[in-house]
Design an enzyme around this catalytic site. Structure first.
Site, PDB file in Angstrom:
ATOM      1  N   GLU A 126       0.841  -1.185   0.000  1.00  0.00           N
ATOM      2  CA  GLU A 126       0.000   0.000   0.000  1.00  0.00           C
ATOM      3  C   GLU A 126       0.883   1.244   0.000  1.00  0.00           C
ATOM      4  O   GLU A 126       2.101   1.147   0.231  1.00  0.00           O
ATOM      5  CB  GLU A 126      -0.912  -0.017   1.231  1.00  0.00           C
ATOM      6  CG  GLU A 126      -1.862  -1.207   1.245  1.00  0.00           C
ATOM      7  CD  GLU A 126      -2.804  -1.243   2.437  1.00  0.00           C
ATOM      8  OE1 GLU A 126      -3.685  -2.118   2.457  1.00  0.00           O
ATOM      9  OE2 GLU A 126      -2.652  -0.384   3.345  1.00  0.00           O
ATOM     10  N   PRO A 127       0.315   2.429  -0.279  1.00  0.00           N
ATOM     11  CA  PRO A 127       1.141   3.640  -0.330  1.00  0.00           C
ATOM     12  C   PRO A 127       1.981   3.862   0.919  1.00  0.00           C
ATOM     13  O   PRO A 127       3.103   4.359   0.844  1.00  0.00           O
ATOM     14  CB  PRO A 127       0.093   4.752  -0.508  1.00  0.00           C
ATOM     15  CG  PRO A 127      -1.024   4.093  -1.244  1.00  0.00           C
ATOM     16  CD  PRO A 127      -1.077   2.694  -0.684  1.00  0.00           C
ATOM     17  N   GLY A 130       4.854  -1.079   2.937  1.00  0.00           N
ATOM     18  CA  GLY A 130       5.625  -1.878   1.997  1.00  0.00           C
ATOM     19  C   GLY A 130       5.950  -3.229   2.585  1.00  0.00           C
ATOM     20  O   GLY A 130       5.168  -4.176   2.513  1.00  0.00           O
ATOM     21  N   TRP A 155       2.062  -0.309  -6.240  1.00  0.00           N
ATOM     22  CA  TRP A 155       3.127  -1.087  -6.869  1.00  0.00           C
ATOM     23  C   TRP A 155       2.643  -2.504  -7.219  1.00  0.00           C
ATOM     24  O   TRP A 155       3.364  -3.470  -7.032  1.00  0.00           O
ATOM     25  CB  TRP A 155       4.375  -1.172  -5.973  1.00  0.00           C
ATOM     26  CG  TRP A 155       4.804   0.112  -5.368  1.00  0.00           C
ATOM     27  CD1 TRP A 155       4.864   0.426  -4.039  1.00  0.00           C
ATOM     28  CD2 TRP A 155       5.228   1.295  -6.061  1.00  0.00           C
ATOM     29  NE1 TRP A 155       5.295   1.705  -3.865  1.00  0.00           N
ATOM     30  CE2 TRP A 155       5.529   2.272  -5.083  1.00  0.00           C
ATOM     31  CE3 TRP A 155       5.374   1.625  -7.410  1.00  0.00           C
ATOM     32  CZ2 TRP A 155       5.976   3.551  -5.417  1.00  0.00           C
ATOM     33  CZ3 TRP A 155       5.808   2.902  -7.736  1.00  0.00           C
ATOM     34  CH2 TRP A 155       6.113   3.830  -6.747  1.00  0.00           C
ATOM     35  N   ILE A 156       1.433  -2.607  -7.746  1.00  0.00           N
ATOM     36  CA  ILE A 156       0.851  -3.914  -8.007  1.00  0.00           C
ATOM     37  C   ILE A 156       1.185  -4.391  -9.419  1.00  0.00           C
ATOM     38  O   ILE A 156       0.783  -3.766 -10.414  1.00  0.00           O
ATOM     39  CB  ILE A 156      -0.671  -3.890  -7.795  1.00  0.00           C
ATOM     40  CG1 ILE A 156      -0.995  -3.345  -6.399  1.00  0.00           C
ATOM     41  CG2 ILE A 156      -1.260  -5.276  -8.001  1.00  0.00           C
ATOM     42  CD1 ILE A 156      -0.314  -4.072  -5.255  1.00  0.00           C
ATOM     43  N   GLN A 338      30.646  -1.916 -16.569  1.00  0.00           N
ATOM     44  CA  GLN A 338      32.023  -1.454 -16.429  1.00  0.00           C
ATOM     45  C   GLN A 338      32.916  -2.054 -17.508  1.00  0.00           C
ATOM     46  O   GLN A 338      33.765  -1.365 -18.085  1.00  0.00           O
ATOM     47  CB  GLN A 338      32.553  -1.837 -15.034  1.00  0.00           C
ATOM     48  CG  GLN A 338      33.869  -1.186 -14.662  1.00  0.00           C
ATOM     49  CD  GLN A 338      33.720   0.311 -14.401  1.00  0.00           C
ATOM     50  OE1 GLN A 338      32.629   0.803 -14.160  1.00  0.00           O
ATOM     51  NE2 GLN A 338      34.840   1.026 -14.469  1.00  0.00           N
ATOM     52  N   ILE A 339      32.730  -3.331 -17.777  1.00  0.00           N
ATOM     53  CA  ILE A 339      33.537  -3.997 -18.804  1.00  0.00           C
ATOM     54  C   ILE A 339      33.226  -3.437 -20.186  1.00  0.00           C
ATOM     55  O   ILE A 339      34.111  -3.320 -21.048  1.00  0.00           O
ATOM     56  CB  ILE A 339      33.303  -5.522 -18.753  1.00  0.00           C
ATOM     57  CG1 ILE A 339      33.964  -6.100 -17.486  1.00  0.00           C
ATOM     58  CG2 ILE A 339      33.834  -6.218 -19.998  1.00  0.00           C
ATOM     59  CD1 ILE A 339      33.641  -7.556 -17.227  1.00  0.00           C
ATOM     60  N   GLU A 365       8.999  -8.170  -3.121  1.00  0.00           N
ATOM     61  CA  GLU A 365       8.886  -9.409  -2.335  1.00  0.00           C
ATOM     62  C   GLU A 365       9.715  -9.355  -1.053  1.00  0.00           C
ATOM     63  O   GLU A 365      10.205 -10.364  -0.564  1.00  0.00           O
ATOM     64  CB  GLU A 365       9.287 -10.628  -3.167  1.00  0.00           C
ATOM     65  CG  GLU A 365       8.403 -10.889  -4.363  1.00  0.00           C
ATOM     66  CD  GLU A 365       6.935 -11.017  -3.972  1.00  0.00           C
ATOM     67  OE1 GLU A 365       6.567 -12.000  -3.322  1.00  0.00           O
ATOM     68  OE2 GLU A 365       6.158 -10.110  -4.322  1.00  0.00           O
ATOM     69  N   GLU A 369      16.987  -5.753   3.297  1.00  0.00           N
ATOM     70  CA  GLU A 369      17.067  -5.605   4.748  1.00  0.00           C
ATOM     71  C   GLU A 369      16.083  -6.535   5.460  1.00  0.00           C
ATOM     72  O   GLU A 369      16.402  -7.124   6.501  1.00  0.00           O
ATOM     73  CB  GLU A 369      16.805  -4.144   5.132  1.00  0.00           C
ATOM     74  CG  GLU A 369      17.884  -3.162   4.693  1.00  0.00           C
ATOM     75  CD  GLU A 369      17.861  -2.843   3.208  1.00  0.00           C
ATOM     76  OE1 GLU A 369      18.862  -2.306   2.698  1.00  0.00           O
ATOM     77  OE2 GLU A 369      16.836  -3.124   2.540  1.00  0.00           O
TER      78      GLU A 369
END
Length: 384
Positions: A126-127, A130, A155-156, A338-339, A365, A369
């Site tokens: 939800e807003p 998270g 963010w669905i 970088q390569i 998901e 953390e």
């Protein structure tokens, strides 16, 4: 221990790889640039059984195990994470129906997904909520033989193109603890009061549809409740063991795509009259990328095996796999850019897109953390 895939699993890998390389790769940058949902590819993926990979055979799906599904995800994401997510998430949320749903719910909701006629979503975030699932504020109240839902979801995945969603909501605000007042309810997107607002301008996975959902007095029949009222939070935690393994497989796919492209470019690109692959600095990068890739793959496969075999360690392994593989995906994509040097900073090369796509695996998901918190909690036996 046997680390070999079965003949059937090898065949699954080869078939999905051919599809990804022949059908997805040529159009990947177009769908990313235009933030367009790949409906034509979805139809072909459905014919191959990929949209219903984990759905049981009796409901029209392929009946693949968590390990086999992880193999499919790896192959798709190694070519393009955006389209790969569209295909692998077509049945997102059906896991709850498969595990806890009634026979009627399974017959109603699973076959359309397996056949490519419907797309689902899991509406959790939800807003203002998270990673803290226990703070979900969307409510569902019983009114006669219906549930009435009110709230916002954010963010669905598949939000603006989905046909129905498994919605995490609060059904008992007066529950004795913070975990037992939630339920999961199926909400069809054609219900009055349901609105989806597509989110654009994402850093990566731009072909995948993401939206905010608004539920304004949305009424659904009581038979849309999944399992037991008040068990939603615990259902969700079990759901995460499987979906986090899937995200780990996404990370493995991205890391592999980045590592393979970096190796190919290093062998072709010349500086000081020789391929840059002959420079020890580049060799060390390639060695580390491929070593980490293999470690992430084995951890992810073990996590998938633990889910399939209901091992006690499955929650710990799922979080370990998700945390490690997503980190390796970000690191591999960074090293691949970088390569490639300046060439890796423009969209002429796939590594630019992989670099942008990789970051989301550390966020959705459950953030990195949160995965570390879960691992520590499981090690210390502290429960929720």
């Amino acid at each position: 221990m046997d680390f070999e895939l079965t003949e059937e699993q090898q065949q699954i890998r080869e078939e999905v790889r051919r599809f990804a390389e022949n059908e997805v790769a040529p159009v990947a940058s177009e769908y990313d640039r235009e933030e367009k949902y790949p409906q034509d590819l979805m139809d072909e993926a459905a014919e191959m059984g990929l949209t219903g990979a984990a759905i049981p055979l009796e409901y029209g799906g392929a009946g693949y195990s968590t390990l086999e599904t992880a193999i499919i995800i790896e192959e798709l994401f190694a070519v393009d994470p955006g389209i790969g997510l569209c295909i692998s998430s077509a049945g997102f949320g059906t896991e709850a129906i498969i595990e806890f749903g009634t026979e009627d719910q399974k017959e109603r909701f699973l076959p359309p997904v397996a056949e490519g006629e419907a797309v689902t979503g899991a509406a959790i975030s939800e807003p203002d909520t998270g990673s803290d699932v226990s703070s979900v504020s969307t409510e569902a109240e019983k009114d006669g033989d219906e549930w009435v839902l009110d709230g916002n979801k954010m963010w669905i995945t598949n939000g603006s193109i989905g046909d129905y969603f498994v919605v995490m909501c609060k059904t008992n605000p007066d529950a004795p603890d913070r975990y037992s007042g939630f339920s999961q309810i199926v909400v069809e997107s054609d219900r009055d009061g349901f609105e989806a607002d597509k989110i654009t301008g994402k850093l990566g996975i731009r072909a995948s549809d993401t939206a905010e959902l608004i539920l304004d007095d949305v009424r659904v029949p009581e038979e849309n409740l999944i399992g037991t009222e008040g068990a939603g939070f615990y259902q969700q935690m079990q759901f995460f063991d499987e979906t986090r393994t899937g995200v780990a497989a996404q990370g493995v796919g991205i890391a592999r795509g980045a590592a393979e492209r970096a190796l190919e470019y290093a062998e072709q690109r010349e500086q000081f009259d020789r391929p840059i692959s002959e420079f020890q600095a580049i060799q060390h990068k390639l060695a580390e990328m491929h070593t980490n890739l293999e470690a992430a793959r084995q951890l992810t496969y073990k996590s998938a095996w633990s889910v399939d075999n209901k091992q006690e360690s499955l929650t710990t392994l799922a979080s370990m796999a998700k945390e490690f593989a997503s980190r390796i995906a970000v690191e591999a994509a960074d090293e691949a850019v970088q390569i490639h040097g300046g060439a890796g900073y423009v969209d002429d090369f796939d590594v630019e897109r992989l670099y942008r796509d990789a970051k989301i695996t550390q966020i959705y998901e459950g953030t990195t953390e949160i995965q570390k918190n879960i691992i520590a909690r499981e090690l210390l036996g502290k429960g929720f």
